[in-house]
Design a protein around this motif. Structure first.
Motif, PDB file in Angstrom:
ATOM      1  N   PRO A 101       0.817  -1.217   0.000  1.00 48.20           N
ATOM      2  CA  PRO A 101       0.000   0.000   0.000  1.00 48.20           C
ATOM      3  C   PRO A 101       0.853   1.270   0.000  1.00 48.20           C
ATOM      4  O   PRO A 101       1.758   1.420   0.825  1.00 48.20           O
ATOM      5  CB  PRO A 101      -0.809  -0.122   1.296  1.00 48.20           C
ATOM      6  CG  PRO A 101      -0.954  -1.597   1.489  1.00 48.20           C
ATOM      7  CD  PRO A 101       0.346  -2.186   1.011  1.00 48.20           C
ATOM      8  N   GLY A 102       0.571   2.154  -0.944  1.00 49.18           N
ATOM      9  CA  GLY A 102       1.296   3.416  -1.037  1.00 49.18           C
ATOM     10  C   GLY A 102       2.568   3.354  -1.857  1.00 49.18           C
ATOM     11  O   GLY A 102       3.203   4.397  -2.083  1.00 49.18           O
ATOM     12  N   THR A 116      -5.404  -2.346   7.372  1.00 55.55           N
ATOM     13  CA  THR A 116      -6.161  -1.115   7.616  1.00 55.55           C
ATOM     14  C   THR A 116      -5.637   0.073   6.814  1.00 55.55           C
ATOM     15  O   THR A 116      -6.206   1.157   6.883  1.00 55.55           O
ATOM     16  CB  THR A 116      -6.099  -0.754   9.113  1.00 55.55           C
ATOM     17  OG1 THR A 116      -4.753  -0.381   9.468  1.00 55.55           O
ATOM     18  CG2 THR A 116      -6.520  -1.936   9.979  1.00 55.55           C
ATOM     19  N   TYR A 117      -4.554  -0.105   6.064  1.00 53.16           N
ATOM     20  CA  TYR A 117      -3.932   1.009   5.349  1.00 53.16           C
ATOM     21  C   TYR A 117      -4.802   1.496   4.189  1.00 53.16           C
ATOM     22  O   TYR A 117      -5.500   0.703   3.537  1.00 53.16           O
ATOM     23  CB  TYR A 117      -2.575   0.598   4.789  1.00 53.16           C
ATOM     24  CG  TYR A 117      -1.449   0.522   5.790  1.00 53.16           C
ATOM     25  CD1 TYR A 117      -1.660   0.773   7.141  1.00 53.16           C
ATOM     26  CD2 TYR A 117      -0.165   0.191   5.380  1.00 53.16           C
ATOM     27  CE1 TYR A 117      -0.619   0.693   8.056  1.00 53.16           C
ATOM     28  CE2 TYR A 117       0.888   0.107   6.283  1.00 53.16           C
ATOM     29  CZ  TYR A 117       0.650   0.363   7.617  1.00 53.16           C
ATOM     30  OH  TYR A 117       1.687   0.285   8.519  1.00 53.16           O
ATOM     31  N   ASP A 118      -4.716   2.784   3.943  1.00 52.21           N
ATOM     32  CA  ASP A 118      -5.304   3.358   2.729  1.00 52.21           C
ATOM     33  C   ASP A 118      -4.293   3.210   1.589  1.00 52.21           C
ATOM     34  O   ASP A 118      -3.233   2.605   1.748  1.00 52.21           O
ATOM     35  CB  ASP A 118      -5.644   4.830   2.951  1.00 52.21           C
ATOM     36  CG  ASP A 118      -6.703   5.024   4.036  1.00 52.21           C
ATOM     37  OD1 ASP A 118      -7.605   4.164   4.129  1.00 52.21           O
ATOM     38  OD2 ASP A 118      -6.623   6.024   4.776  1.00 52.21           O
ATOM     39  N   ASN A 119      -4.622   3.778   0.454  1.00 50.27           N
ATOM     40  CA  ASN A 119      -3.718   3.779  -0.708  1.00 50.27           C
ATOM     41  C   ASN A 119      -3.370   2.377  -1.182  1.00 50.27           C
ATOM     42  O   ASN A 119      -2.241   2.109  -1.606  1.00 50.27           O
ATOM     43  CB  ASN A 119      -2.432   4.555  -0.396  1.00 50.27           C
ATOM     44  CG  ASN A 119      -2.687   5.985   0.007  1.00 50.27           C
ATOM     45  OD1 ASN A 119      -3.564   6.643  -0.564  1.00 50.27           O
ATOM     46  ND2 ASN A 119      -1.963   6.480   0.993  1.00 50.27           N
ATOM     47  N   LYS A 120      -4.345   1.476  -1.113  1.00 51.32           N
ATOM     48  CA  LYS A 120      -4.121   0.131  -1.657  1.00 51.32           C
ATOM     49  C   LYS A 120      -4.012   0.216  -3.184  1.00 51.32           C
ATOM     50  O   LYS A 120      -4.759   0.959  -3.835  1.00 51.32           O
ATOM     51  CB  LYS A 120      -5.273  -0.804  -1.277  1.00 51.32           C
ATOM     52  CG  LYS A 120      -5.469  -1.020   0.223  1.00 51.32           C
ATOM     53  CD  LYS A 120      -4.450  -1.995   0.766  1.00 51.32           C
ATOM     54  CE  LYS A 120      -4.623  -2.189   2.265  1.00 51.32           C
ATOM     55  NZ  LYS A 120      -5.892  -2.820   2.633  1.00 51.32           N
ATOM     56  N   ASP A 167      -3.647  -8.632   1.289  1.00 50.42           N
ATOM     57  CA  ASP A 167      -4.114  -8.363   2.646  1.00 50.42           C
ATOM     58  C   ASP A 167      -4.099  -9.638   3.479  1.00 50.42           C
ATOM     59  O   ASP A 167      -4.465 -10.715   2.994  1.00 50.42           O
ATOM     60  CB  ASP A 167      -5.540  -7.807   2.625  1.00 50.42           C
ATOM     61  CG  ASP A 167      -5.594  -6.333   2.203  1.00 50.42           C
ATOM     62  OD1 ASP A 167      -4.579  -5.634   2.387  1.00 50.42           O
ATOM     63  OD2 ASP A 167      -6.641  -5.909   1.701  1.00 50.42           O
TER      64      ASP A 167
END
Length: 491
Positions: free
Chosen positions: A348-349, A385-389, A377
């Motif tokens: 992610p990111g 729970t991270y954004d920017n997947k 995941d």
């Protein structure tokens, strides 16, 4: 209770699982079970599962289903899941996979014989409720020294030979662990520790394997002596993080003092250390790994990535230049040292700039073996729970790109070894393939191999000096420099 009870252990996943299977085999043999190689020949098929990544979990489920199919024809009456996936999912796995007659967690290992007998007799053993094992372990070093029973999922305190049934261990010689070898390979793994105290955001292993617990050096030495008596020539030390060995015993440099002692064990010709954390590497450990006779100058370094931003999101440390500096330090002491690592792409990111930074590292690292995985995941991890997947197609594209690069780079690294003299531990000899083994920079299964141009007089377990004359991808082709035993005798 039947007079003859047969059991087969099917092992998936890493070398730690292989050791667990041999410990389970030792317990079962001690209680009168007959071990067989094929699940079709067993009353009970025990599948030691892997719960690390999706592909490994799928392989574990497939193995359980294949074993279940045997119940329709032949001897097999029950299929039981053990190992990481069984521990991690417990009741949920039992409900999702009714084909498994039992799902046993690590706490069931000490009573494995009773558990299998109950299931074989038609009884039901309740699957456990998964829990965070970090809250259960570790116990203090003082408590461990006084312990008289095995820790769940960990190495045993070795019993004396007189306490074991006839046939499980030699009546004299090294104290035998409660372990039964499941093959005749000249290579065997020994667990240094179990569990992990690191909190990498993508990894669920600490939750189901528990916190880091070192085995006592005396237990590791005793098990190595026993393996040597069983014909083992190479011992591979495994755990989730070998660079942490001894920290819970009050000595973070314990590995540096243990390795020379292991190298002195009669019959052992090579010691290999796996699973090293780059952030925990220290000069003294590098010195021991590169200068101790019989200890392979082999560095299985868990880099995972090299872009600083991605590493921080992974809850890890380092960057491209520091990692390259570590490899340079190692090779300044042992130019032929082996180095391998695994990497995750599509975290992610992760940006195109991050990917380019990873390419810069891989191009400069000259690694002998590279494993590449696409991010996915995992339940119970922070990264979930991270954004920017990233989109799955982007991850797949990056995975394919870095995998192609890794294949090219490792083939180039193999070509750099043309003309080198390597010590090859012969593992197999047959009419079809000749003699095949591994040099010091090649670990079992994960790395390449050496094909010897002359197999006359060679047998598994022998170490032969050979000159590298060709390459086939990551594999080497080498010409033995010493004559075969018959030729030497004639001379």
């Amino acid at each position: 209770m039947p007079e003859r009870r047969t059991v087969a252990l099917v092992t998936l996943g890493c070398a730690r699982n292989e050791v667990d299977s041999e410990e389970l085999a030792g317990r079962l043999a001690a209680d009168g079970w007959e071990l067989v190689q094929e699940a079709a020949e067993a009353d009970v098929a025990v599948v030691n599962t892997c719960g690390f990544v999706e592909a490994a979990k799928k392989d574990s489920v497939d193995a359980l289903l294949e074993a279940n199919d045997l119940k329709d024809h032949g001897r097999t009456q029950a299929v039981v899941a053990v190992g990481c996936m069984a521990e991690r999912y417990g009741k949920d796995l039992a409900e999702a996979l009714p084909e498994a007659d039992g799902v046993l967690g690590f706490d069931d290992y000490t009573d494995i014989s009773d558990r299998l007998q109950t299931i074989l007799s038609g009884g039901v053993h309740a699957s456990h409720t998964p829990r965070d094992r970090r809250k259960l372990l570790p116990i203090s070093p003082a408590e461990r020294q006084d312990a008289t029973v095995a820790l769940p999922g960990h190495g045993d305190i070795a019993p004396a030979p007189e306490d074991l049934p006839e046939g499980l261990a030699p009546a004299s010689g090294p104290r035998a662990p409660l372990r039964r070898r499941l093959d005749t390979s000249p290579v065997a793994s020994v667990k240094l520790a179990s569990g992990c105290d690191r909190r990498c955001s993508f990894c669920a292993i600490p939750a189901f394997r528990g916190s880091f617990i070192s085995r006592r050096p005396s237990d590791v030495l005793n098990e190595t002596r026993w393996l040597a008596a069983e014909g083992v020539k190479e011992v591979m030390l495994v755990s989730e993080n070998n660079t942490s060995y001894g920290k819970d015993l009050g000595d973070i440099r314990l590995l540096e003092s243990l390795l020379p002692e292991l190298a002195e064990v009669d019959g052992i010709e090579r010691i290999r250390v796996s699973y090293l954390q780059p952030a925990e590497m220290r000069p003294g450990l590098i010195d021991v790994l590169t200068s101790t006779p019989k200890v392979a100058p082999y560095f299985d370094l868990s880099f995972q990535h090299s872009a600083p931003g991605v590493l921080r999101a992974m809850r890890r440390f380092g960057d491209t230049d520091r990692f390259l500096g570590l490899l340079e330090e190692i090779r300044s002491k042992a130019p032929q040292a082996g180095a391998r690592s695994n990497f995750i792409v599509g975290f992610p990111g992760e940006t195109e700039v991050d990917l380019a930074e990873l390419e810069r590292f891989l191009t400069g690292a000259r690694l002998d073996a590279i494993g590449v995985f696409g991010y996915s995941d995992e339940e119970g991890t922070e990264a979930l729970t991270y954004d920017n997947k990233l989109d799955e197609d982007v991850i797949a594209e990056r995975l394919a790109h870095i995998s192609r690069l890794a294949e090219e780079l490792t083939a180039q690294r193999a070509e750099e070894r043309l003309g080198e003299t390597v010590e090859v531990l012969v593992e197999t000899v047959d009419d079809a393939d000749g003699a095949i083994g591994r040099a010091a920079h090649q670990a079992p299964e994960t790395d390449g191999q050496v094909v010897l141009t002359d197999s006359r007089g060679l047998a598994p377990g022998r170490i032969v000096e050979a000159k590298v004359v060709a390459t086939e991808g990551v594999d080497l082709v080498a010409e033995p420099l010493t004559g075969c035993p018959d030729e030497e005798a004639a001379a």
